[in-house]
Design an enzyme around this catalytic site. Structure first.
Site, PDB file in Angstrom:
ATOM      1  N   GLY A 156       0.843  -1.200   0.000  1.00  0.00           N
ATOM      2  CA  GLY A 156       0.000   0.000   0.000  1.00  0.00           C
ATOM      3  C   GLY A 156       0.871   1.240   0.000  1.00  0.00           C
ATOM      4  O   GLY A 156       1.972   1.235  -0.551  1.00  0.00           O
ATOM      5  N   ARG A 157       0.356   2.308   0.626  1.00  0.00           N
ATOM      6  CA  ARG A 157       1.109   3.586   0.622  1.00  0.00           C
ATOM      7  C   ARG A 157       2.490   3.403   1.252  1.00  0.00           C
ATOM      8  O   ARG A 157       3.512   3.772   0.664  1.00  0.00           O
ATOM      9  CB  ARG A 157       0.314   4.656   1.393  1.00  0.00           C
ATOM     10  CG  ARG A 157      -0.897   5.184   0.659  1.00  0.00           C
ATOM     11  CD  ARG A 157      -1.725   6.062   1.577  1.00  0.00           C
ATOM     12  NE  ARG A 157      -2.304   5.272   2.642  1.00  0.00           N
ATOM     13  CZ  ARG A 157      -3.599   4.993   2.769  1.00  0.00           C
ATOM     14  NH1 ARG A 157      -4.461   5.487   1.898  1.00  0.00           N
ATOM     15  NH2 ARG A 157      -4.045   4.249   3.757  1.00  0.00           N
ATOM     16  N   SER A 178       0.499  -8.756  -2.011  1.00  0.00           N
ATOM     17  CA  SER A 178      -0.602  -7.836  -1.735  1.00  0.00           C
ATOM     18  C   SER A 178      -1.856  -8.492  -2.264  1.00  0.00           C
ATOM     19  O   SER A 178      -1.778  -9.414  -3.077  1.00  0.00           O
ATOM     20  CB  SER A 178      -0.337  -6.519  -2.471  1.00  0.00           C
ATOM     21  OG  SER A 178      -0.756  -5.426  -1.693  1.00  0.00           O
ATOM     22  N   ARG A 179      -3.016  -7.973  -1.851  1.00  0.00           N
ATOM     23  CA  ARG A 179      -4.249  -8.590  -2.338  1.00  0.00           C
ATOM     24  C   ARG A 179      -4.431  -8.299  -3.823  1.00  0.00           C
ATOM     25  O   ARG A 179      -4.996  -9.098  -4.553  1.00  0.00           O
ATOM     26  CB  ARG A 179      -5.435  -8.086  -1.532  1.00  0.00           C
ATOM     27  CG  ARG A 179      -5.404  -8.606  -0.110  1.00  0.00           C
ATOM     28  CD  ARG A 179      -6.523  -8.039   0.700  1.00  0.00           C
ATOM     29  NE  ARG A 179      -6.477  -6.576   0.717  1.00  0.00           N
ATOM     30  CZ  ARG A 179      -7.231  -5.827   1.502  1.00  0.00           C
ATOM     31  NH1 ARG A 179      -8.073  -6.400   2.329  1.00  0.00           N
ATOM     32  NH2 ARG A 179      -7.140  -4.513   1.472  1.00  0.00           N
ATOM     33  N   ARG A 237       1.620  -3.547  12.591  1.00  0.00           N
ATOM     34  CA  ARG A 237       1.010  -3.688  13.912  1.00  0.00           C
ATOM     35  C   ARG A 237       1.550  -4.983  14.510  1.00  0.00           C
ATOM     36  O   ARG A 237       1.771  -5.967  13.791  1.00  0.00           O
ATOM     37  CB  ARG A 237      -0.524  -3.766  13.821  1.00  0.00           C
ATOM     38  CG  ARG A 237      -1.206  -2.421  13.607  1.00  0.00           C
ATOM     39  CD  ARG A 237      -1.120  -1.509  14.816  1.00  0.00           C
ATOM     40  NE  ARG A 237      -1.761  -0.217  14.611  1.00  0.00           N
ATOM     41  CZ  ARG A 237      -1.142   0.896  14.224  1.00  0.00           C
ATOM     42  NH1 ARG A 237       0.159   0.889  13.977  1.00  0.00           N
ATOM     43  NH2 ARG A 237      -1.807   2.030  14.093  1.00  0.00           N
ATOM     44  N   GLU A 266       1.900  -4.714  23.033  1.00  0.00           N
ATOM     45  CA  GLU A 266       2.483  -3.408  23.296  1.00  0.00           C
ATOM     46  C   GLU A 266       1.831  -2.725  24.507  1.00  0.00           C
ATOM     47  O   GLU A 266       0.600  -2.766  24.603  1.00  0.00           O
ATOM     48  CB  GLU A 266       2.217  -2.567  22.028  1.00  0.00           C
ATOM     49  CG  GLU A 266       3.243  -1.573  21.704  1.00  0.00           C
ATOM     50  CD  GLU A 266       3.031  -1.035  20.292  1.00  0.00           C
ATOM     51  OE1 GLU A 266       3.052  -1.830  19.324  1.00  0.00           O
ATOM     52  OE2 GLU A 266       2.840   0.174  20.153  1.00  0.00           O
ATOM     53  N   HIS A 284       7.860   1.958  18.946  1.00  0.00           N
ATOM     54  CA  HIS A 284       6.799   2.464  18.060  1.00  0.00           C
ATOM     55  C   HIS A 284       7.102   3.908  17.610  1.00  0.00           C
ATOM     56  O   HIS A 284       6.300   4.820  17.854  1.00  0.00           O
ATOM     57  CB  HIS A 284       5.431   2.384  18.763  1.00  0.00           C
ATOM     58  CG  HIS A 284       4.284   2.290  17.784  1.00  0.00           C
ATOM     59  ND1 HIS A 284       3.186   1.491  17.978  1.00  0.00           N
ATOM     60  CD2 HIS A 284       4.082   2.910  16.595  1.00  0.00           C
ATOM     61  CE1 HIS A 284       2.350   1.630  16.958  1.00  0.00           C
ATOM     62  NE2 HIS A 284       2.873   2.487  16.112  1.00  0.00           N
ATOM     63  N   GLY A 286       7.459   4.901  14.472  1.00  0.00           N
ATOM     64  CA  GLY A 286       7.104   5.083  13.047  1.00  0.00           C
ATOM     65  C   GLY A 286       6.940   6.519  12.579  1.00  0.00           C
ATOM     66  O   GLY A 286       7.579   6.946  11.625  1.00  0.00           O
TER      67      GLY A 286
HETATM   68  P1  NAP Z   1      -2.638   1.037   2.978  1.00  0.00           P
HETATM   69  O1  NAP Z   1      -2.253   2.069   1.969  1.00  0.00           O
HETATM   70  O2  NAP Z   1      -4.079   0.735   3.175  1.00  0.00           O
HETATM   71  O3  NAP Z   1      -1.834  -0.294   2.595  1.00  0.00           O
HETATM   72  C1  NAP Z   1      -2.083  -1.518   3.149  1.00  0.00           C
HETATM   73  C2  NAP Z   1      -1.707  -2.598   2.155  1.00  0.00           C
HETATM   74  O4  NAP Z   1      -1.881  -3.853   2.785  1.00  0.00           O
HETATM   75  C3  NAP Z   1      -2.535  -2.612   0.882  1.00  0.00           C
HETATM   76  O5  NAP Z   1      -1.665  -2.727  -0.201  1.00  0.00           O
HETATM   77  C4  NAP Z   1      -3.379  -3.880   1.001  1.00  0.00           C
HETATM   78  O6  NAP Z   1      -3.568  -4.554  -0.212  1.00  0.00           O
HETATM   79  C5  NAP Z   1      -2.495  -4.739   1.853  1.00  0.00           C
HETATM   80  N1  NAP Z   1      -3.246  -5.750   2.580  1.00  0.00           N
HETATM   81  C6  NAP Z   1      -4.305  -5.576   3.403  1.00  0.00           C
HETATM   82  N2  NAP Z   1      -4.691  -6.763   3.900  1.00  0.00           N
HETATM   83  C7  NAP Z   1      -3.866  -7.691   3.385  1.00  0.00           C
HETATM   84  C8  NAP Z   1      -3.772  -9.090   3.510  1.00  0.00           C
HETATM   85  N3  NAP Z   1      -4.625  -9.770   4.273  1.00  0.00           N
HETATM   86  N4  NAP Z   1      -2.782  -9.724   2.836  1.00  0.00           N
HETATM   87  C9  NAP Z   1      -1.939  -9.030   2.050  1.00  0.00           C
HETATM   88  N5  NAP Z   1      -1.992  -7.699   1.884  1.00  0.00           N
HETATM   89  C10 NAP Z   1      -2.943  -7.051   2.542  1.00  0.00           C
HETATM   90  O7  NAP Z   1      -2.095   1.436   4.422  1.00  0.00           O
HETATM   91  P2  NAP Z   1      -0.766   2.270   4.784  1.00  0.00           P
HETATM   92  O8  NAP Z   1      -1.068   3.723   4.850  1.00  0.00           O
HETATM   93  O9  NAP Z   1       0.348   1.792   3.924  1.00  0.00           O
HETATM   94  O10 NAP Z   1      -0.556   1.775   6.301  1.00  0.00           O
HETATM   95  C11 NAP Z   1      -0.343   0.407   6.594  1.00  0.00           C
HETATM   96  C12 NAP Z   1      -0.372   0.169   8.081  1.00  0.00           C
HETATM   97  O11 NAP Z   1       0.848   0.603   8.670  1.00  0.00           O
HETATM   98  C13 NAP Z   1      -1.433   0.944   8.869  1.00  0.00           C
HETATM   99  O12 NAP Z   1      -2.695   0.328   8.809  1.00  0.00           O
HETATM  100  C14 NAP Z   1      -0.865   0.997  10.266  1.00  0.00           C
HETATM  101  O13 NAP Z   1      -1.365  -0.045  11.071  1.00  0.00           O
HETATM  102  C15 NAP Z   1       0.631   0.795  10.051  1.00  0.00           C
HETATM  103  N6  NAP Z   1       1.377   1.998  10.489  1.00  0.00           N
HETATM  104  C16 NAP Z   1       2.313   1.888  11.468  1.00  0.00           C
HETATM  105  C17 NAP Z   1       2.993   3.012  11.880  1.00  0.00           C
HETATM  106  C18 NAP Z   1       4.032   2.958  12.970  1.00  0.00           C
HETATM  107  O14 NAP Z   1       4.155   3.932  13.716  1.00  0.00           O
HETATM  108  N7  NAP Z   1       4.803   1.893  13.087  1.00  0.00           N
HETATM  109  C19 NAP Z   1       2.743   4.254  11.294  1.00  0.00           C
HETATM  110  C20 NAP Z   1       1.793   4.321  10.279  1.00  0.00           C
HETATM  111  C21 NAP Z   1       1.111   3.190   9.891  1.00  0.00           C
HETATM  112  P3  NAP Z   1      -4.525  -4.068  -1.408  1.00  0.00           P
HETATM  113  O15 NAP Z   1      -3.942  -2.766  -1.876  1.00  0.00           O
HETATM  114  O16 NAP Z   1      -4.399  -5.123  -2.392  1.00  0.00           O
HETATM  115  O17 NAP Z   1      -5.873  -3.888  -0.801  1.00  0.00           O
END
Ligand code: NAP
Length: 317
Positions: A156-157, A178-179, A237, A266, A284, A286
């Site tokens: 994703g992003r 990825s999905r 997570r 956590e 944490h 990030g």
């Molecule tokens: P995003 O743009 O929604 O990207 C998530 C990706 O995961 C998408 O490409 C999605 O695939 C894929 N996905 C979802 N479920 C899946 C599964 N079961 N199997 C395989 N791939 C799967 O979200 P983002 O903005 O990148 O953020 C991702 C996560 O990072 C957040 O939800 C958050 O929990 C975590 N995060 C952590 C921190 C930190 O401080 N450590 C900071 C920010 C975010 P599709 O595109 O194919 O749907």
């Protein structure tokens, strides 16, 4: 005046922006809300700005049958602590802060990749303990990242930002799971399965959202598919990784190291992880930079403003 409850102190600029329009209450402590506080928030405020650890479960919504609260403007992109279906069932809209977090979190992933592969934490501990006897050609040899393959779980992003940094910045090959197939402006190979990805990469980086769908996605099977010289990095997570299985994999040497920003329970971090030199543990971090936290906070205010202006939420989930 519309009453808004911020469940943690956000940067001053964000509080000012919210105070300019709302009757704002800021909870001055930094721990997650208790169940009583969550019920109070739903009962007494029009809008709430919750964040990580505020477990707005179906039970909490059920406990407040006629909530005053109409919107939860979550501070953070991850919202697995909120039961969104239950919120919607209670007539409460939910938003998050995508995009604002992407670069900072990808940078933290790169930091962990380097620290784990190049044994930076171990080296720093050695030096601080007064045990460094000087440079020599075979001291603390780690894994060189250039030319290696990074595997992104969740393209994703944030996953794409990590992939870009790895490809353009470090000369790495990129593979992913990825999905859906992604249309990217650089070469990245989508693997048919997570196990196939795990088996083929030098660093496996987890960047999927948390929640029931991805709980223990990285389990013993995935870890045992990894190569013995490979490293696991998790910035997503904690409960996406089966932490007990990870400890077993590290202790048995079936993977070379791990770099973690998030933990299954956590802020508890298992003593077994702390004891291992080949594990890098960040608290944490990030998105932990003031301007990033300000951007995230201003997004929550923008979402509140849109909602109370009767407009669609900018970042509805
Ligand atoms: P995003 O743009 O929604 O990207 C998530 C990706 O995961 C998408 O490409 C999605 O695939 C894929 N996905 C979802 N479920 C899946 C599964 N079961 N199997 C395989 N791939 C799967 O979200 P983002 O903005 O990148 O953020 C991702 C996560 O990072 C957040 O939800 C958050 O929990 C975590 N995060 C952590 C921190 C930190 O401080 N450590 C900071 C920010 C975010 P599709 O595109 O194919 O749907």
């Amino acid at each position: 005046m519309t009453k808004v409850f911020m469940t943690r102190p956000l940067p001053e600029r964000v509080q000012e922006a919210a105070r300019a329009r709302y009757d704002l209450t800021v909870r001055e402590i930094t721990t997650p809300l208790t169940a009583d506080e969550m019920r109070m928030a739903l009962r007494d405020y029009d809008g709430v700005v919750p964040t990580l650890g505020d477990m707005f479960s179906a039970e909490v919504f059920a406990d407040v049958p006629d909530p005053r609260c109409r919107v939860l403007a979550n501070f953070g992109v991850g919202y697995n602590h909120i039961d969104v279906d239950a919120a919607k069932g209670a007539g409460i809209a939910v938003s998050n802060t995508p995009g604002a977090v992407t670069d900072a979190t990808a940078d933290t992933a790169m930091c962990l990749m380097l620290m784990s592969a190049r044994r930076a934490g171990e080296g720093e501990r050695l030096l601080r303990a007064g045990n460094w006897e000087g440079w020599h050609p075979t001291q603390l040899l780690g894994m060189h990242l250039s030319g290696k393959t990074v595997g992104i779980v969740g393209m994703g992003r944030i996953g794409q930002a990590i992939a870009r940094r790895s490809h353009f910045g470090f000369g790495m090959d990129v593979a992913y799971h990825s999905r859906s197939e992604k249309d990217l402006d650089f070469r990245a190979k989508r693997k048919p399965s997570l196990v196939a990805l795990a088996a083929s990469v030098d660093v496996l980086v987890v960047a999927v959202p948390g929640g029931s769908e991805t709980h223990h996605l990285i389990d013993a099977e995935v870890l045992s598919a990894m190569q013995p010289h490979a490293h696991l990095v998790n910035i997503a997570r904690g409960n996406v990784v089966d932490e007990a299985a990870l400890i077993t994999a590290l202790q048995s040497g079936s993977i070379a190291g791990a770099g973690l920003d998030v933990y299954e329970f956590e802020p508890q971090v298992p003593a077994a992880l702390i004891a291992m030199e080949n594990v890098t543990l960040l608290p944490h971090l990030g998105t932990a930079a003031l301007e990033v936290r300000e951007d995230m906070g201003m997004m929550t205010v923008t979402n509140l403003n849109a909602f109370f202006d009767g407009q669609p939420l900018r970042n509805a989930v």
